[in-house]
Design a protein around this motif. Structure first.
Motif, PDB file in Angstrom:
ATOM      1  N   UNK A  88       0.829  -1.200   0.000  1.00 40.32           N
ATOM      2  CA  UNK A  88       0.000   0.000   0.000  1.00 40.32           C
ATOM      3  C   UNK A  88       0.867   1.255   0.000  1.00 40.32           C
ATOM      4  N   UNK A  89       1.617   1.508  -1.065  1.00 35.99           N
ATOM      5  CA  UNK A  89       2.559   2.636  -1.056  1.00 35.99           C
ATOM      6  C   UNK A  89       1.885   4.013  -1.033  1.00 35.99           C
ATOM      7  N   UNK A  90       0.636   4.113  -1.416  1.00 32.07           N
ATOM      8  CA  UNK A  90      -0.042   5.408  -1.456  1.00 32.07           C
ATOM      9  C   UNK A  90      -0.899   5.668  -0.224  1.00 32.07           C
ATOM     10  N   UNK A  91      -0.909   4.746   0.725  1.00 30.12           N
ATOM     11  CA  UNK A  91      -1.686   4.945   1.952  1.00 30.12           C
ATOM     12  C   UNK A  91      -0.976   5.922   2.883  1.00 30.12           C
ATOM     13  N   UNK A  92      -1.744   6.517   3.767  1.00 28.16           N
ATOM     14  CA  UNK A  92      -1.203   7.420   4.772  1.00 28.16           C
ATOM     15  C   UNK A  92      -1.577   6.889   6.145  1.00 28.16           C
ATOM     16  N   UNK A  93      -0.921   7.424   7.193  1.00 29.27           N
ATOM     17  CA  UNK A  93      -1.224   7.037   8.560  1.00 29.27           C
ATOM     18  C   UNK A  93      -2.138   8.078   9.186  1.00 29.27           C
ATOM     19  N   UNK A  94      -3.136   7.610   9.943  1.00 24.07           N
ATOM     20  CA  UNK A  94      -3.961   8.513  10.738  1.00 24.07           C
ATOM     21  C   UNK A  94      -3.406   8.471  12.151  1.00 24.07           C
ATOM     22  N   UNK A  95      -3.062   9.647  12.691  1.00 23.30           N
ATOM     23  CA  UNK A  95      -2.457   9.716  14.009  1.00 23.30           C
ATOM     24  C   UNK A  95      -3.509   9.748  15.105  1.00 23.30           C
ATOM     25  N   UNK A  96      -3.235   9.039  16.196  1.00 20.69           N
ATOM     26  CA  UNK A  96      -4.052   9.200  17.396  1.00 20.69           C
ATOM     27  C   UNK A  96      -3.187   9.707  18.550  1.00 20.69           C
ATOM     28  N   UNK A  97      -1.888   9.766  18.337  1.00 23.82           N
ATOM     29  CA  UNK A  97      -0.936  10.360  19.282  1.00 23.82           C
ATOM     30  C   UNK A  97      -0.104  11.383  18.514  1.00 23.82           C
ATOM     31  N   UNK A  98       0.313  12.409  19.225  1.00 21.69           N
ATOM     32  CA  UNK A  98       1.126  13.448  18.597  1.00 21.69           C
ATOM     33  C   UNK A  98       2.542  12.948  18.347  1.00 21.69           C
ATOM     34  N   UNK A  99       3.191  13.523  17.363  1.00 23.29           N
ATOM     35  CA  UNK A  99       4.578  13.214  17.048  1.00 23.29           C
ATOM     36  C   UNK A  99       5.386  14.501  17.046  1.00 23.29           C
ATOM     37  N   UNK A 100       6.677  14.372  17.263  1.00 26.91           N
ATOM     38  CA  UNK A 100       7.543  15.542  17.178  1.00 26.91           C
ATOM     39  C   UNK A 100       7.483  16.095  15.761  1.00 26.91           C
ATOM     40  N   UNK A 101       7.499  17.404  15.660  1.00 26.62           N
ATOM     41  CA  UNK A 101       7.423  18.061  14.367  1.00 26.62           C
ATOM     42  C   UNK A 101       5.999  18.405  13.965  1.00 26.62           C
ATOM     43  N   UNK A 102       5.026  17.778  14.589  1.00 24.71           N
ATOM     44  CA  UNK A 102       3.623  18.066  14.306  1.00 24.71           C
ATOM     45  C   UNK A 102       3.278  19.400  14.966  1.00 24.71           C
TER      46      UNK A 102
END
Length: 177
Positions: A88-102
């Motif tokens: 699935x190279x065109x899929x994206x991740x949906x975040x439920x926790x924050x990440x650095x840089x966000x």
């Protein structure tokens, strides 16, 4: 320089996924991108009050604070380079926790911390939203938050110990004394 690994030795590699924000759309994901930060004046007032009340002041640091922030809105990120799922190279991740840089990470962290303190009987200051107070009988504890650093003091040593336990139960903390 090359180091040989000995059998039975565990090596901890610290890896961190950092979000790179190239664009944001105003009105969709552009608001609330700040950390509620105590001003230097507020910290001075806290220290003056602590001195007047004869508090011992303690400092704690939250390790990887932004990773505790819970994301309430739908935020999607591309798959990181080198970790793209070949099926699935065109899929994206949906975040439920924050990440650095966000951009929303500091605000998400502060909201998570505030909710945690309010659940444990602390009230937020009316003038300074980064100040939390808890009263127990004739004792009180005052907590000042500066992003991932927390200073606190109390008229009761037991309240300080309780605060440390409350924080360490939910977050990985380092006590700086």
């Amino acid at each position: 320089m090359h180091e040989e690994l000995n059998p039975g030795v565990i090596v901890h590699n610290k890896a961190r996924l950092v979000v790179r924000s190239f664009r944001q759309i105003e009105g969709i994901d552009y608001t609330e991108v700040y950390a509620s930060v105590a001003r230097l004046k507020a910290i001075r007032i806290f220290l003056t009050y602590a001195s007047y009340m004869n508090f011992t002041v303690y400092q704690m640091d939250v390790k990887t604070a932004f990773l505790y922030g819970e994301v309430k809105k739908g935020i999607y990120v591309d798959q990181p380079p080198g970790f793209v799922n070949s099926k699935f190279p065109n899929h994206v991740y949906k975040l439920d926790k924050a990440l650095y840089g966000l951009h929303q990470a500091p605000c998400a962290w502060y909201t998570t911390l505030t909710d945690h303190l309010l659940q444990h009987g602390y009230t937020r200051g009316t003038i300074d939203q980064r100040l939390f107070i808890k009263r127990q009988n004739s004792y009180q504890i005052v907590v000042q938050v500066y992003v991932d650093d927390i200073i606190f003091g109390s008229t009761s040593e037991a309240l300080c110990k309780e605060f440390e336990q409350v924080m360490k139960k939910r977050f990985e903390m380092s006590s700086l004394g």
